[in-house]
Structure formats: structure tokens, C-alpha cells
Write a protein that holds these residues in place. Structure first.
Motif, PDB file in Angstrom:
ATOM      1  N   ASN A  19      83.549  76.273  38.441  1.00 39.36           N
ATOM      2  CA  ASN A  19      82.780  77.380  39.005  1.00 39.36           C
ATOM      3  C   ASN A  19      83.245  78.692  38.383  1.00 39.36           C
ATOM      4  O   ASN A  19      84.288  78.753  37.777  1.00 39.36           O
ATOM      5  CB  ASN A  19      82.977  77.453  40.517  1.00 39.36           C
ATOM      6  CG  ASN A  19      82.591  76.184  41.190  1.00 39.36           C
ATOM      7  OD1 ASN A  19      81.722  75.478  40.722  1.00 39.36           O
ATOM      8  ND2 ASN A  19      83.244  75.861  42.284  1.00 39.36           N
ATOM      9  N   GLU A  31      81.370  73.391  29.529  1.00 40.66           N
ATOM     10  CA  GLU A  31      81.903  73.455  30.886  1.00 40.66           C
ATOM     11  C   GLU A  31      82.531  74.819  31.145  1.00 40.66           C
ATOM     12  O   GLU A  31      83.215  75.368  30.296  1.00 40.66           O
ATOM     13  CB  GLU A  31      82.962  72.365  31.057  1.00 40.66           C
ATOM     14  CG  GLU A  31      83.536  72.295  32.442  1.00 40.66           C
ATOM     15  CD  GLU A  31      84.503  71.143  32.592  1.00 40.66           C
ATOM     16  OE1 GLU A  31      85.430  71.289  33.386  1.00 40.66           O
ATOM     17  OE2 GLU A  31      84.332  70.125  31.915  1.00 40.66           O
ATOM     18  N   CYS A 103      76.151  77.794  41.543  1.00 39.92           N
ATOM     19  CA  CYS A 103      76.092  77.627  40.089  1.00 39.92           C
ATOM     20  C   CYS A 103      75.276  76.365  39.811  1.00 39.92           C
ATOM     21  O   CYS A 103      75.534  75.314  40.409  1.00 39.92           O
ATOM     22  CB  CYS A 103      77.504  77.475  39.532  1.00 39.92           C
ATOM     23  SG  CYS A 103      77.549  77.135  37.759  1.00 39.92           S
ATOM     24  N   PHE A 105      73.150  74.087  36.586  1.00 41.13           N
ATOM     25  CA  PHE A 105      72.588  73.812  35.263  1.00 41.13           C
ATOM     26  C   PHE A 105      71.325  73.030  35.564  1.00 41.13           C
ATOM     27  O   PHE A 105      71.367  71.848  35.873  1.00 41.13           O
ATOM     28  CB  PHE A 105      73.549  73.013  34.382  1.00 41.13           C
ATOM     29  CG  PHE A 105      73.119  72.979  32.942  1.00 41.13           C
ATOM     30  CD1 PHE A 105      73.685  73.850  32.023  1.00 41.13           C
ATOM     31  CD2 PHE A 105      72.138  72.092  32.505  1.00 41.13           C
ATOM     32  CE1 PHE A 105      73.277  73.836  30.693  1.00 41.13           C
ATOM     33  CE2 PHE A 105      71.734  72.075  31.188  1.00 41.13           C
ATOM     34  CZ  PHE A 105      72.302  72.945  30.274  1.00 41.13           C
ATOM     35  N   TYR A 144      74.342  77.487  32.299  1.00 40.28           N
ATOM     36  CA  TYR A 144      74.669  77.604  33.718  1.00 40.28           C
ATOM     37  C   TYR A 144      74.028  78.887  34.239  1.00 40.28           C
ATOM     38  O   TYR A 144      74.056  79.915  33.569  1.00 40.28           O
ATOM     39  CB  TYR A 144      76.180  77.681  33.927  1.00 40.28           C
ATOM     40  CG  TYR A 144      76.886  76.363  33.742  1.00 40.28           C
ATOM     41  CD1 TYR A 144      77.433  76.012  32.511  1.00 40.28           C
ATOM     42  CD2 TYR A 144      77.021  75.483  34.799  1.00 40.28           C
ATOM     43  CE1 TYR A 144      78.094  74.808  32.340  1.00 40.28           C
ATOM     44  CE2 TYR A 144      77.684  74.274  34.636  1.00 40.28           C
ATOM     45  CZ  TYR A 144      78.214  73.938  33.406  1.00 40.28           C
ATOM     46  OH  TYR A 144      78.857  72.753  33.247  1.00 40.28           O
ATOM     47  N   GLU A 184      74.339  69.883  36.662  1.00 43.56           N
ATOM     48  CA  GLU A 184      75.491  70.354  37.428  1.00 43.56           C
ATOM     49  C   GLU A 184      75.038  71.284  38.558  1.00 43.56           C
ATOM     50  O   GLU A 184      74.076  72.029  38.401  1.00 43.56           O
ATOM     51  CB  GLU A 184      76.488  71.098  36.540  1.00 43.56           C
ATOM     52  CG  GLU A 184      77.200  70.224  35.535  1.00 43.56           C
ATOM     53  CD  GLU A 184      78.071  69.153  36.159  1.00 43.56           C
ATOM     54  OE1 GLU A 184      78.864  69.472  37.074  1.00 43.56           O
ATOM     55  OE2 GLU A 184      77.961  67.988  35.738  1.00 43.56           O
TER      56      GLU A 184
END
Length: 188
Positions: A19, A31, A103, A105, A144, A184
Motif C-alpha cells: 500500500n 509492486e 488502492c 489495479f 495502481y 490488486e
């Protein structure tokens, strides 16, 4: 069927998580890793349904949405375009914890082909402890996205409802699908 996964099952450094506190789209698909904001929160993730393909042995279950891997994703099972489907994050202790934002994706991050050949989330509704925090528009980008909540937001349960999507299309001649894919999703 409904499935549950806890974030505690993930191998994450004690002081790190995927995060972040940024309030904009990141520059890469990699990531994201920054210091945790609330070390007390352990979120359990459940979903309304998930897709189990008949051809392969893999599934697109809810554990895929919080594994830190953009090459995996959750796909709803009952309504594969995502309309009416939801993901819920609940604290394991049942107590309210600080929520700076969500958050996401909002597509399949495995490749350009997988991203565009599948549906991507376009609008979502966020509810925290049953209170409607509104409808959020997502960009159609392979990054993201960070959706800030109002300052001082606390909750024990966050529900994300999927409302609309960006259409899939044949990318470089590849087959396209009517499956909503989310690589994600987390709370920061």
C-alpha cells in the motif's frame, strides 16, 4: 462460492506493505512498497463470487487480489462482467481502523494483451461500515490507482461494489473476453 483470505497469510516484511500514501496514479505497474500506516489492522478479504475455469486447473479466486502479483487476478464468477459483484475487506479483530484510502489495479496486469483483452473496472461504489462514501471513477490505465477517503475515516468493513467497466477488445489480433479482472486491491 464465497472465499476468504487474510492478509496475514501473505509473506510481507513486518514494516512494509504494498500500500502507499500517494493520492495519484503511479508511474509503473510494479509492486508498490512503503511503510505501513496501521500496523494493527489485519484485513480479511471476501468476495461475492469467483470464476473457476473449466479448461484449466487454476482459478481466479479472491486470494489473487491481494498477492502483490499483477500476473494474477480475481474474476467474478456469478456475473463475470462484474456488475452487482463486490469485494469486502473486514478487520479480523472487528474493530475500526484508520482508512486513508483504497488502492486498486483495476485490470489484469499480466501484460498489455491481458489488460486490454479483458474488462477493466470503470466505476466503483465504496461503502465503509455500511456508509456510502460515493461512486469513484477509475482511469483506464495499467497503474495502481489511489482513492483517498476523507481525513479521519475509520472502519471495520470496506465494501467495493463494481458498477461499470471499460470494454475489452482484440489487442493485436488476440481473442478478447467479457471478464472483469482486478489484479490488486488493498487499503492504505
Amino acid at each position: 462460492g464465497t472465499q476468504t483470505v487474510t492478509t496475514a497469510e501473505k509473506a510481507v516484511d513486518e514494516n512494509k506493505t504494498e500500500n502507499t500514501t500517494y493520492n495519484s496514479v503511479t508511474d509503473t505497474k510494479e509492486e508498490v512498497e512503503v511503510t505501513k500506516l496501521d500496523t494493527e489492522a489485519n484485513w480479511i478479504i471476501t468476495c461475492s463470487s469467483y470464476h473457476i475455469p473449466t479448461i484449466t486447473k487454476s482459478s481466479y479466486d479472491i486470494s489473487q487480489i491481494s498477492d502483490g502479483n499483477l500476473a494474477t487476478c480475481w474474476i467474478p464468477g456469478d456475473n463475470r462482467n462484474g456488475v452487482g459483484e463486490s469485494v469486502t475487506l473486514s478487520t479480523s479483530d472487528g474493530l475500526a481502523h484508520k482508512i486513508n484510502g483504497i488502492c486498486i489495479f483495476a485490470g489484469f496486469g499480466k501484460s498489455d494483451q491481458q489488460y486490454y483483452c479483458n474488462l477493466r473496472a470503470k466505476t466503483i461504489r465504496i461503502l465503509i461500515d455500511g456508509e456510502d462514501y460515493g461512486i469513484f471513477d477509475l482511469e483506464d490505465v495499467q497503474k495502481y490507482q489511489f482513492l483517498d477517503m476523507p481525513s479521519g475515516t475509520y472502519g471495520a468493513m470496506v465494501q467495493i461494489k463494481f458498477l461499470t467497466w471499460y470494454d475489452s477488445y482484440s489487442f493485436e489480433g488476440n481473442k478478447y473476453y467479457d471478464d472483469l479482472c482486478i489484479s490488486e486491491l488493498s487499503i492504505y
